[in-house]
Write a protein that holds these residues in place. Structure first.
Motif, PDB file in Angstrom:
ATOM      1  N   GLY A   1       0.771  -1.228   0.000  1.00 20.72           N
ATOM      2  CA  GLY A   1       0.000   0.000   0.000  1.00 20.72           C
ATOM      3  C   GLY A   1       0.804   1.280   0.000  1.00 20.72           C
ATOM      4  O   GLY A   1       0.514   2.206  -0.770  1.00 20.72           O
ATOM      5  N   TYR A   2       1.828   1.371   0.859  1.00 23.62           N
ATOM      6  CA  TYR A   2       2.540   2.640   1.005  1.00 23.62           C
ATOM      7  C   TYR A   2       3.225   3.057  -0.289  1.00 23.62           C
ATOM      8  O   TYR A   2       3.046   4.189  -0.771  1.00 23.62           O
ATOM      9  N   ASN A   3       3.988   2.151  -0.880  1.00 23.59           N
ATOM     10  CA  ASN A   3       4.680   2.499  -2.112  1.00 23.59           C
ATOM     11  C   ASN A   3       3.689   2.763  -3.245  1.00 23.59           C
ATOM     12  O   ASN A   3       3.909   3.641  -4.083  1.00 23.59           O
ATOM     13  N   ALA A   4       2.571   2.026  -3.259  1.00 25.43           N
ATOM     14  CA  ALA A   4       1.548   2.260  -4.279  1.00 25.43           C
ATOM     15  C   ALA A   4       0.974   3.668  -4.165  1.00 25.43           C
ATOM     16  O   ALA A   4       0.690   4.323  -5.176  1.00 25.43           O
ATOM     17  N   ALA A   5       0.812   4.147  -2.927  1.00 28.43           N
ATOM     18  CA  ALA A   5       0.317   5.512  -2.730  1.00 28.43           C
ATOM     19  C   ALA A   5       1.325   6.539  -3.237  1.00 28.43           C
ATOM     20  O   ALA A   5       0.954   7.533  -3.879  1.00 28.43           O
ATOM     21  N   LEU A   6       2.606   6.312  -2.960  1.00 27.33           N
ATOM     22  CA  LEU A   6       3.641   7.205  -3.480  1.00 27.33           C
ATOM     23  C   LEU A   6       3.632   7.201  -5.007  1.00 27.33           C
ATOM     24  O   LEU A   6       3.735   8.259  -5.642  1.00 27.33           O
ATOM     25  N   LEU A   7       3.503   6.007  -5.584  1.00 19.76           N
ATOM     26  CA  LEU A   7       3.446   5.907  -7.039  1.00 19.76           C
ATOM     27  C   LEU A   7       2.250   6.679  -7.590  1.00 19.76           C
ATOM     28  O   LEU A   7       2.351   7.344  -8.624  1.00 19.76           O
ATOM     29  N   ARG A   8       1.122   6.600  -6.887  1.00 19.66           N
ATOM     30  CA  ARG A   8      -0.084   7.300  -7.360  1.00 19.66           C
ATOM     31  C   ARG A   8       0.100   8.813  -7.311  1.00 19.66           C
ATOM     32  O   ARG A   8      -0.465   9.543  -8.144  1.00 19.66           O
ATOM     33  N   GLU A   9       0.877   9.303  -6.365  1.00 25.45           N
ATOM     34  CA  GLU A   9       1.172  10.733  -6.328  1.00 25.45           C
ATOM     35  C   GLU A   9       1.975  11.171  -7.551  1.00 25.45           C
ATOM     36  O   GLU A   9       1.911  12.328  -7.962  1.00 25.45           O
ATOM     37  N   LEU A  10       2.720  10.226  -8.131  1.00 24.94           N
ATOM     38  CA  LEU A  10       3.619  10.543  -9.236  1.00 24.94           C
ATOM     39  C   LEU A  10       3.038  10.214 -10.600  1.00 24.94           C
ATOM     40  O   LEU A  10       3.429  10.808 -11.602  1.00 24.94           O
ATOM     41  N   ALA A  11       2.114   9.232 -10.661  1.00 22.76           N
ATOM     42  CA  ALA A  11       1.663   8.681 -11.938  1.00 22.76           C
ATOM     43  C   ALA A  11       0.164   8.894 -12.131  1.00 22.76           C
ATOM     44  O   ALA A  11      -0.573   9.192 -11.193  1.00 22.76           O
ATOM     45  N   GLY A  12      -0.279   8.670 -13.366  1.00 24.50           N
ATOM     46  CA  GLY A  12      -1.692   8.807 -13.670  1.00 24.50           C
ATOM     47  C   GLY A  12      -2.517   7.607 -13.242  1.00 24.50           C
ATOM     48  O   GLY A  12      -3.657   7.745 -12.812  1.00 24.50           O
ATOM     49  N   ARG A  13      -1.953   6.398 -13.382  1.00 22.60           N
ATOM     50  CA  ARG A  13      -2.642   5.159 -13.004  1.00 22.60           C
ATOM     51  C   ARG A  13      -1.653   4.229 -12.326  1.00 22.60           C
ATOM     52  O   ARG A  13      -0.483   4.165 -12.717  1.00 22.60           O
ATOM     53  N   VAL A  14      -2.140   3.488 -11.325  1.00 23.98           N
ATOM     54  CA  VAL A  14      -1.292   2.538 -10.606  1.00 23.98           C
ATOM     55  C   VAL A  14      -2.069   1.248 -10.396  1.00 23.98           C
ATOM     56  O   VAL A  14      -3.213   1.255  -9.943  1.00 23.98           O
ATOM     57  N   THR A  15      -1.421   0.136 -10.733  1.00 25.98           N
ATOM     58  CA  THR A  15      -1.916  -1.199 -10.424  1.00 25.98           C
ATOM     59  C   THR A  15      -0.864  -1.868  -9.550  1.00 25.98           C
ATOM     60  O   THR A  15       0.324  -1.834  -9.877  1.00 25.98           O
TER      61      THR A  15
ATOM     62  N   GLY B   1      -6.940   7.558   1.263  1.00 19.87           N
ATOM     63  CA  GLY B   1      -7.618   8.277   0.196  1.00 19.87           C
ATOM     64  C   GLY B   1      -7.160   7.944  -1.206  1.00 19.87           C
ATOM     65  O   GLY B   1      -7.367   8.742  -2.128  1.00 19.87           O
ATOM     66  N   TYR B   2      -6.554   6.763  -1.395  1.00 25.43           N
ATOM     67  CA  TYR B   2      -6.085   6.363  -2.726  1.00 25.43           C
ATOM     68  C   TYR B   2      -6.934   5.202  -3.248  1.00 25.43           C
ATOM     69  O   TYR B   2      -6.418   4.162  -3.673  1.00 25.43           O
ATOM     70  N   ASP B   3      -8.238   5.398  -3.258  1.00 28.59           N
ATOM     71  CA  ASP B   3      -9.157   4.343  -3.657  1.00 28.59           C
ATOM     72  C   ASP B   3      -9.036   3.966  -5.130  1.00 28.59           C
ATOM     73  O   ASP B   3      -9.487   2.883  -5.537  1.00 28.59           O
ATOM     74  N   ASP B   4      -8.446   4.839  -5.942  1.00 27.50           N
ATOM     75  CA  ASP B   4      -8.362   4.544  -7.374  1.00 27.50           C
ATOM     76  C   ASP B   4      -7.160   3.687  -7.741  1.00 27.50           C
ATOM     77  O   ASP B   4      -6.972   3.356  -8.919  1.00 27.50           O
ATOM     78  N   VAL B   5      -6.329   3.301  -6.774  1.00 25.98           N
ATOM     79  CA  VAL B   5      -5.250   2.348  -7.040  1.00 25.98           C
ATOM     80  C   VAL B   5      -5.869   0.951  -7.129  1.00 25.98           C
ATOM     81  O   VAL B   5      -6.580   0.512  -6.216  1.00 25.98           O
ATOM     82  N   ARG B   6      -5.616   0.251  -8.213  1.00 22.70           N
ATOM     83  CA  ARG B   6      -6.161  -1.103  -8.353  1.00 22.70           C
ATOM     84  C   ARG B   6      -5.238  -2.091  -7.642  1.00 22.70           C
ATOM     85  O   ARG B   6      -4.031  -2.136  -7.921  1.00 22.70           O
ATOM     86  N   VAL B   7      -5.787  -2.886  -6.726  1.00 18.04           N
ATOM     87  CA  VAL B   7      -5.030  -3.882  -5.972  1.00 18.04           C
ATOM     88  C   VAL B   7      -5.472  -5.257  -6.446  1.00 18.04           C
ATOM     89  O   VAL B   7      -6.656  -5.590  -6.406  1.00 18.04           O
TER      90      VAL B   7
END
Length: 274
Positions: free
Chosen positions: A102-116, A136-142
């Motif tokens: 989760g944590y790194n995915a959130a950082l990635l989402r701050e930097l990128a348009g889409r994250v899976t 608050g990063y509900d749009d990251v696909r897990v």
């Protein structure tokens, strides 16, 4: 016990202090990565530890196997920052993270348009879902799946960031990468693991940088014994910028290392360009 996540002002202060430290030490080199670290509340991804530990530059173990070995953790912020800098993520990029939490995915989402983000362990997937929702990063696909095979239904990816130690670069990762895309992976080379940034160039991968690091081992099909070396037979040529290779290490058939100015070139014998 010290406050965990119920002191927002202290959390913001500790997050800012951690970010300043990573900038001062050179782990963070760009304003975008610094802003991501300032924005993402790391304590929400490690809710059972005090704030001072959540914002220390250290690994936070999250799960152990029956023998007590750590098999899931929230990575050390400094190496996370280094890998994000290696990835050079652009605002419109689609990023695949292999090895979740989760944590790194959130950082990635701050930097990128889409994250899976994908992980084989259902406990880790559940923890990633919960942390991303809290932050608050509900749009990251897990996705729960074996990261060895990537996530083909979301491909292609401009960047693939691997947060588990690997002994190989699976063909699936390369197949799911856009032309000119980049893979950042902690690759086991002899007795050392290095985070290597690979760029796709005209059908093969070339390394751009390599940084010494340590990660929990990959699970699933990609798991291998500790003394394995990378099997890079899927490519005709790949350049690894590393400082050392274990003397006498047995390489896979058809692979050899050539040292050129402190760079090892891994070549497939008999392949085009070798």
């Amino acid at each position: 016990m010290p406050a965990r996540g119920d002191d927002p002002a202290r959390a913001v202060s500790l997050r800012a202090r951690l970010t300043r430290r990573l900038v001062a030490e050179g782990s963070i080199r760009s304003e975008r990565v610094a802003a991501a670290f300032q924005a993402v509340p790391r304590h929400l991804f490690v809710p059972r530890v005090p704030l001072r530990i959540a914002y220390a530059d250290d690994v936070v173990p999250m799960k152990r196997d029956a023998d007590g070995m750590v098999i899931s953790s929230v990575s050390q912020p400094s190496i996370v920052a280094v890998m994000l800098e290696q990835a050079a993520i652009r605002p419109d990029d689609h990023v695949l993270e292999i090895g979740s939490g989760g944590y790194n995915a959130a950082l990635l989402r701050e930097l990128a348009g889409r994250v899976t983000t994908v992980d084989i362990d259902p406990d880790v997937v559940g923890r990633a879902h919960a942390g991303l929702r809290r932050a608050g990063y509900d749009d990251v696909r897990v996705v729960q799946a074996d990261g060895e095979f990537g996530v083909p239904d979301e491909a292609p990816y401009d960047r693939i960031v691997v947060t588990v130690g690997a002994w190989d670069i699976p063909t699936a990762w390369v197949d799911q990468l856009t032309p000119g895309g980049r893979i950042v992976v902690p690759l086991r080379l002899g007795e050392q693991t290095r985070s290597v940034a690979f760029q796709e160039v005209a059908g093969h991968l070339e390394s751009l940088s390599a940084v010494r690091c340590g990660f929990v081992n990959m699970q699933g099909v990609g798991a291998h014994p500790e003394d394995d070396v990378p099997d890079l037979r899927a490519w005709e040529r790949a350049e690894l910028s590393v400082q050392a290779h274990r003397p006498g290490a047995e390489l896979p058939p058809g692979i050899h290392l050539v040292r050129r100015h402190h760079t090892f070139t891994v070549r497939r014998l008999g392949a085009a360009g070798s």
